[in-house]
Design a protein around this motif. Structure first.
Motif, PDB file in Angstrom:
ATOM      1  N   GLU A 159       0.804  -1.202   0.000  1.00  0.00           N
ATOM      2  CA  GLU A 159       0.000   0.000   0.000  1.00  0.00           C
ATOM      3  C   GLU A 159       0.843   1.260   0.000  1.00  0.00           C
ATOM      4  OE1 GLU A 159      -3.317  -2.280   2.803  1.00  0.00           O
ATOM      5  OE2 GLU A 159      -2.309  -0.492   3.495  1.00  0.00           O
ATOM      6  N   VAL A 160       2.067   1.195  -0.472  1.00  0.00           N
ATOM      7  CA  VAL A 160       2.978   2.337  -0.451  1.00  0.00           C
ATOM      8  C   VAL A 160       3.184   2.829  -1.871  1.00  0.00           C
ATOM      9  CG1 VAL A 160       5.283   3.130   0.192  1.00  0.00           C
ATOM     10  CG2 VAL A 160       4.118   1.401   1.569  1.00  0.00           C
ATOM     11  N   ASP A 161       2.946   4.119  -2.090  1.00  0.00           N
ATOM     12  CA  ASP A 161       3.228   4.680  -3.407  1.00  0.00           C
ATOM     13  C   ASP A 161       4.683   5.130  -3.466  1.00  0.00           C
ATOM     14  OD1 ASP A 161       1.591   7.888  -2.747  1.00  0.00           O
ATOM     15  OD2 ASP A 161       3.269   6.865  -1.778  1.00  0.00           O
ATOM     16  N   PHE A 162       5.101   5.612  -4.613  1.00  0.00           N
ATOM     17  CA  PHE A 162       6.502   5.963  -4.812  1.00  0.00           C
ATOM     18  C   PHE A 162       6.907   7.148  -3.940  1.00  0.00           C
ATOM     19  CE2 PHE A 162      10.452   5.698  -6.836  1.00  0.00           C
ATOM     20  CZ  PHE A 162      10.878   6.968  -7.172  1.00  0.00           C
ATOM     21  N   GLY A 163       5.983   8.094  -3.720  1.00  0.00           N
ATOM     22  CA  GLY A 163       6.317   9.246  -2.880  1.00  0.00           C
ATOM     23  C   GLY A 163       6.614   8.843  -1.452  1.00  0.00           C
ATOM     24  N   GLU A 164       5.762   7.992  -0.872  1.00  0.00           N
ATOM     25  CA  GLU A 164       5.997   7.562   0.504  1.00  0.00           C
ATOM     26  C   GLU A 164       7.241   6.665   0.595  1.00  0.00           C
ATOM     27  OE1 GLU A 164       2.579   5.914   2.255  1.00  0.00           O
ATOM     28  OE2 GLU A 164       3.498   5.470   4.170  1.00  0.00           O
ATOM     29  N   PHE A 165       7.445   5.828  -0.440  1.00  0.00           N
ATOM     30  CA  PHE A 165       8.639   4.976  -0.468  1.00  0.00           C
ATOM     31  C   PHE A 165       9.904   5.835  -0.492  1.00  0.00           C
ATOM     32  CE2 PHE A 165      10.416   0.815  -1.173  1.00  0.00           C
ATOM     33  CZ  PHE A 165      11.617   1.072  -1.807  1.00  0.00           C
ATOM     34  N   SER A 166       9.838   6.978  -1.198  1.00  0.00           N
ATOM     35  CA  SER A 166      11.007   7.853  -1.302  1.00  0.00           C
ATOM     36  C   SER A 166      11.357   8.505   0.031  1.00  0.00           C
ATOM     37  CB  SER A 166      10.763   8.928  -2.359  1.00  0.00           C
ATOM     38  OG  SER A 166      10.528   8.337  -3.600  1.00  0.00           O
ATOM     39  N   GLN A 167      10.369   8.590   0.964  1.00  0.00           N
ATOM     40  CA  GLN A 167      10.691   9.128   2.282  1.00  0.00           C
ATOM     41  C   GLN A 167      11.581   8.183   3.086  1.00  0.00           C
ATOM     42  OE1 GLN A 167       7.021  10.097   4.214  1.00  0.00           O
ATOM     43  NE2 GLN A 167       6.377  11.570   2.644  1.00  0.00           N
ATOM     44  N   ILE A 168      11.427   6.876   2.833  1.00  0.00           N
ATOM     45  CA  ILE A 168      12.278   5.893   3.523  1.00  0.00           C
ATOM     46  C   ILE A 168      13.660   5.852   2.868  1.00  0.00           C
ATOM     47  CG2 ILE A 168      12.437   3.523   4.307  1.00  0.00           C
ATOM     48  CD1 ILE A 168      10.130   5.086   5.450  1.00  0.00           C
ATOM     49  N   TYR A 169      13.671   5.905   1.532  1.00  0.00           N
ATOM     50  CA  TYR A 169      14.931   5.909   0.775  1.00  0.00           C
ATOM     51  C   TYR A 169      14.933   7.179  -0.076  1.00  0.00           C
ATOM     52  CZ  TYR A 169      14.541   1.010   2.147  1.00  0.00           C
ATOM     53  OH  TYR A 169      14.376  -0.146   2.842  1.00  0.00           O
ATOM     54  N   PRO A 170      15.267   8.325   0.531  1.00  0.00           N
ATOM     55  CA  PRO A 170      15.053   9.614  -0.144  1.00  0.00           C
ATOM     56  C   PRO A 170      15.996   9.854  -1.312  1.00  0.00           C
ATOM     57  CG  PRO A 170      16.208   9.936   1.930  1.00  0.00           C
ATOM     58  CD  PRO A 170      15.819   8.492   1.894  1.00  0.00           C
ATOM     59  N   ASP A 171      17.198   9.300  -1.311  1.00  0.00           N
ATOM     60  CA  ASP A 171      18.141   9.612  -2.383  1.00  0.00           C
ATOM     61  C   ASP A 171      19.039   8.391  -2.637  1.00  0.00           C
ATOM     62  OD1 ASP A 171      20.075  11.710  -0.092  1.00  0.00           O
ATOM     63  OD2 ASP A 171      19.717   9.559  -0.120  1.00  0.00           O
ATOM     64  N   LYS A 172      19.939   8.571  -3.593  1.00  0.00           N
ATOM     65  CA  LYS A 172      20.823   7.477  -3.985  1.00  0.00           C
ATOM     66  C   LYS A 172      21.751   7.098  -2.830  1.00  0.00           C
ATOM     67  CE  LYS A 172      24.416   6.316  -7.369  1.00  0.00           C
ATOM     68  NZ  LYS A 172      25.164   6.796  -8.551  1.00  0.00           N
TER      69      LYS A 172
ATOM     70  N   PHE B  19      19.027   2.535 -14.698  1.00  0.00           N
ATOM     71  CA  PHE B  19      18.189   3.663 -14.280  1.00  0.00           C
ATOM     72  C   PHE B  19      18.397   3.902 -12.783  1.00  0.00           C
ATOM     73  CE2 PHE B  19      15.784  -0.229 -14.551  1.00  0.00           C
ATOM     74  CZ  PHE B  19      15.217  -0.349 -13.283  1.00  0.00           C
ATOM     75  N   SER B  20      17.671   4.855 -12.222  1.00  0.00           N
ATOM     76  CA  SER B  20      17.878   5.305 -10.851  1.00  0.00           C
ATOM     77  C   SER B  20      17.759   4.149  -9.872  1.00  0.00           C
ATOM     78  CB  SER B  20      16.850   6.390 -10.515  1.00  0.00           C
ATOM     79  OG  SER B  20      16.864   6.674  -9.145  1.00  0.00           O
ATOM     80  N   ILE B  21      18.671   4.116  -8.893  1.00  0.00           N
ATOM     81  CA  ILE B  21      18.638   3.049  -7.891  1.00  0.00           C
ATOM     82  C   ILE B  21      17.404   3.151  -6.996  1.00  0.00           C
ATOM     83  CG2 ILE B  21      20.036   4.320  -6.221  1.00  0.00           C
ATOM     84  CD1 ILE B  21      21.337   1.666  -5.473  1.00  0.00           C
ATOM     85  N   ILE B  22      16.879   4.387  -6.842  1.00  0.00           N
ATOM     86  CA  ILE B  22      15.654   4.553  -6.035  1.00  0.00           C
ATOM     87  C   ILE B  22      14.497   3.866  -6.746  1.00  0.00           C
ATOM     88  CG2 ILE B  22      14.136   6.226  -4.924  1.00  0.00           C
ATOM     89  CD1 ILE B  22      16.405   8.239  -5.017  1.00  0.00           C
ATOM     90  N   LYS B  23      14.382   4.097  -8.073  1.00  0.00           N
ATOM     91  CA  LYS B  23      13.328   3.440  -8.837  1.00  0.00           C
ATOM     92  C   LYS B  23      13.542   1.931  -8.872  1.00  0.00           C
ATOM     93  CE  LYS B  23      12.179   7.358 -11.829  1.00  0.00           C
ATOM     94  NZ  LYS B  23      12.017   7.822 -13.213  1.00  0.00           N
ATOM     95  N   ALA B  24      14.802   1.503  -8.898  1.00  0.00           N
ATOM     96  CA  ALA B  24      15.082   0.074  -8.884  1.00  0.00           C
ATOM     97  C   ALA B  24      14.627  -0.559  -7.569  1.00  0.00           C
ATOM     98  CB  ALA B  24      16.569  -0.170  -9.108  1.00  0.00           C
ATOM     99  N   PHE B  25      14.915   0.154  -6.420  1.00  0.00           N
ATOM    100  CA  PHE B  25      14.433  -0.334  -5.119  1.00  0.00           C
ATOM    101  C   PHE B  25      12.913  -0.484  -5.138  1.00  0.00           C
ATOM    102  CE2 PHE B  25      17.432  -0.049  -1.330  1.00  0.00           C
ATOM    103  CZ  PHE B  25      18.541  -0.407  -2.079  1.00  0.00           C
ATOM    104  N   TYR B  26      12.230   0.579  -5.657  1.00  0.00           N
ATOM    105  CA  TYR B  26      10.766   0.554  -5.638  1.00  0.00           C
ATOM    106  C   TYR B  26      10.232  -0.527  -6.576  1.00  0.00           C
ATOM    107  CZ  TYR B  26       6.012   2.399  -5.481  1.00  0.00           C
ATOM    108  OH  TYR B  26       4.686   2.563  -5.294  1.00  0.00           O
TER     109      TYR B  26
END
Length: 671
Positions: free
Chosen positions: A512-525, A582-589
């Motif tokens: 139930e986590v969207d990309f915005g909320e996921f980015s708060q846990i892993y905000p950057d590379k 591509f971005s490691i953040i997007k890869a995590f998500y």
């Protein structure tokens, strides 16, 4: 011989003349007995308006050299070689050779209207029509290799007026040359039924092309408004169908390119090949064959391209006349793909099967005509392909709409699911806010109690002034209590922050986590690399080349350099994210989404969420799914483990590096 006979008596001369005359009569009778049967005479009566020219009414002479003239074919030795049309195949078996047709027509009674001879096959390259047998003057020279102006009547078929006189028998000759296996099918018509036929035929053909034009405009507008590529492929397919029919029925040469016979020949040869390409281009997209039949679709694509290459070679160089057989295999494989997709639950495929079953029946009639089997040749079978294609384009347009509707319904269901997830997310946020409010109230209450306690203790100190030592002990106790309360408050705040972070991390383990909320846990590379490095070297560092356990920081962020052999290993090396484009953040998500959906997350949805190309998302999804499969087969696999265990899958490492790593491990164990 006569100069020799003059030396003999008159009675002997009469005997020799009689003998020669007898031999001549016998020889002519023998030649007539061994010649081919003469074709029947076609009789034209005043009460008739049209007659189908049966093969029994004409004779055919094949001229392989193509050098015979009208006078030559009327010589006795060539006249005897004419064969009745019903005793030979009804088409030109040897493309490139000249064929002479002899038609004998007897006009009975007074003729009220003019008669016309119509040849139905518009692909005959060269035609010479001789209205008179005594001279070649007045001969009409036309054909598919000539401009439309060479025809006396600008009609899609070849039309010749027969100069018939009442109560007379006329013999007409036609010299035909064609590069393909064309037929001799023809008909005699008078003016009135010919005019009615023109109106009916052109009206039906106009309706046919009107339906195709409506389908083209309709689907093109849908493509422009919706942007669905399948509509564009369908438009290209319908246009190629129109080009095939324009070349097949001769309307293209009559109206679009009448002054370019070479272009007409090119369109006739190339339009079926273009139709095969556009049909496969459309059918595979409509059936979603690359996704639904990933192993079968590349074979179909290869067979189509190979068939196109063979057809081009046959058209340009071989000229075998049997090129239409090479269409059966790719069309059959596409039809089989539709059957398989339909059996797997894709409902719009049933319309595809129905439409192309009708087209297949009409194609069978066309093949029979190409083979010279005219038992089923009539108006219905000749135009059955037009009717089948009209039904096909209408049915496929409906099927395409149903497919888009299914996609829309799936999108609506996904949106409803997303709304429910967002509602649950808001409920969790409300619960978190309520918990924070209660914590704030507890802290305020604790502060109030502390203030009251300090006030009370201060008042007690004023009242209890017996001794300085007692006051000092009470003050020390009060200070210690304050310190304990402050530590408790600080500990409570730390616990609240840790609980908040744990709540967020726990939500990452759900779907139930969207990309915005996921980015708060892993905000950057850097945060992602930090987490990956800690996860990778959680059990300690060991060099993959020499097995050394001491390291220093490498040049790249979060990389580690062996202090012994200077080998540098990055945080992503030997993990699932090695060589990620591509971005490691997007890869995590992406790993999180695919893992939490158990590998059933579509590449289209992943492309939309991450704003990446579908091909990239599909390749990465396959990589993650394979890593999940290997993880499930591992001996230490736990059903309740998190998605981060998949990140350590070492699919990016080469076999040589794995061997070095195994060797270094063995050395370390021996030590």
């Amino acid at each position: 011989m006569r100069p020799i006979l003059r030396y003999f008596s008159p009675s002997f001369q009469h005997f020799c003349n009689y003998l020669l005359l007898s031999l001549l009569v016998v020889s002519r009778g023998y030649a007539a007995a061994n010649a081919s049967p003469v074709a029947d005479t076609m009789r034209v009566q005043p009460n008739l308006e049209e007659i189908f020219i049966d093969p029994a009414y004409y004779s055919v002479l094949q001229d392989p050299t193509g050098q015979l003239s009208l006078a030559d074919v009327q010589l006795p030795r060539y006249t005897a070689q004419f064969q009745r049309g019903d005793s030979i195949p009804t088409n030109m078996e040897n493309p490139g050779a000249a064929y002479w047709l002899r038609l004998v027509v007897h006009a009975e009674g007074p003729l009220a209207q003019h008669w016309y001879l119509e040849l139905f096959d518009s692909h005959i390259n060269d035609i010479l029509f001789y209205p008179a047998t005594s001279t070649e003057r007045g001969a009409i020279h036309t054909g598919a290799d000539q401009r439309l102006t060479s025809r006396k009547f600008p009609y899609k078929n070849f039309l010749f007026r027969l100069p018939l006189d009442s109560n007379r028998t006329h013999t007409f000759y036609l010299r035909l040359t064609s590069n393909s296996k064309t037929s001799f099918i023809s008909r005699l018509r008078t003016e009135q039924p010919l005019a009615v036929h023109f109106q009916t035929e052109y009206g039906l053909l106009g309706g046919f092309y009107g339906v195709l034009l409506i389908m083209v405009v309709y689907n093109l507008c849908l493509y422009l408004f919706i942007g669905e590529q399948t509509y564009l492929r369908y438009v290209v397919y319908v246009l190629s169908c129109s080009l095939v029919f324009l070349s097949e029925d001769g309307l293209g040469f009559q109206y679009l390119w009448p002054d370019y016979p070479a272009l007409n020949q090119l369109v006739i040869a190339a339009s079926p090949i273009l139709l095969l390409l556009t049909f496969s281009y459309y059918a595979r997209q409509f059936l979603d064959a690359p996704q639904r039949l990933p192993h079968y679709d590349p074979i179909v694509r290869s067979v189509v391209l190979l068939s196109v290459g063979v057809l081009l070679v046959d058209t340009l160089w071989l000229h075998s006349g049997w090129g239409f057989w090479f269409y059966l295999l790719p069309y059959g494989m596409l039809y089989y793909a539709a059957v398989q997709v339909w059996r797997r639950g894709f409902r719009p495929a049933r319309f595809f099967l129905l439409a192309h079953a009708l087209v297949a029946i009409s194609v069978c009639f066309l093949i029979l005509r190409k083979l010279g089997i005219n038992n089923f040749t009539n108006t219905a079978t000749v135009y059955s392909m037009n009717v089948a294609f009209v039904i096909e384009v209408v049915v496929l347009s409906y099927a395409l709409g149903e497919k888009i509707k299914g996609i829309k319904d799936a999108t609506i269901r996904a949106q409803d699911k997303l709304v429910k997830q967002l509602r649950k997310k808001h409920q969790a946020q409300d619960m978190l806010v309520e918990q924070l409010r209660q914590n704030q109230e507890l802290k305020d209450q604790l502060n109030t109690e502390l203030e009251n306690l300090v006030t009370r203790r201060t008042e007690e100190l004023r009242q209890q002034s017996e001794t300085i030592a007692a006051q000092n002990r009470e003050l020390l106790q009060a200070n210690g209590l304050l310190a304990l309360q402050s530590a408790a408050i600080e500990k409570l705040n730390l616990d609240l922050e840790r609980d908040l972070h744990a709540a967020k991390a726990a939500r990452v383990l759900s779907k139930e986590v969207d990309f915005g909320e996921f980015s708060q846990i892993y905000p950057d590379k850097d945060a992602c690399l930090t987490y990956l490095a800690n996860l990778k070297w959680a059990d300690g560092y060991q060099c993959r080349k020499c097995g050394h356990e001491k390291f220093c920081d490498g040049r790249e962020p979060h990389s580690r350099r062996c202090t012994k052999c200077r080998y540098v290993e990055s945080a992503t090396a030997y993990t699932l994210l090695q060589k990620c484009k591509f971005s490691i953040i997007k890869a995590f998500y992406a790993v999180f989404l695919i893992y939490t959906h158990k590998g059933s997350y579509s590449s289209q949805e992943l492309s939309r969420v991450l704003d990446l190309r579908q091909g990239t998302c599909w390749s990465f999804s396959q990589k993650v799914t394979e890593a999940m499969r290997r993880r499930r087969q591992a001996v230490d696999f736990d059903e309740n483990e998190g998605w981060t265990h998949v990140l350590l899958d070492a699919t990016g490492a080469s076999e040589e590096e794995n061997m070095l790593y195994d060797g270094a491990t063995v050395v370390r164990l021996e030590k």
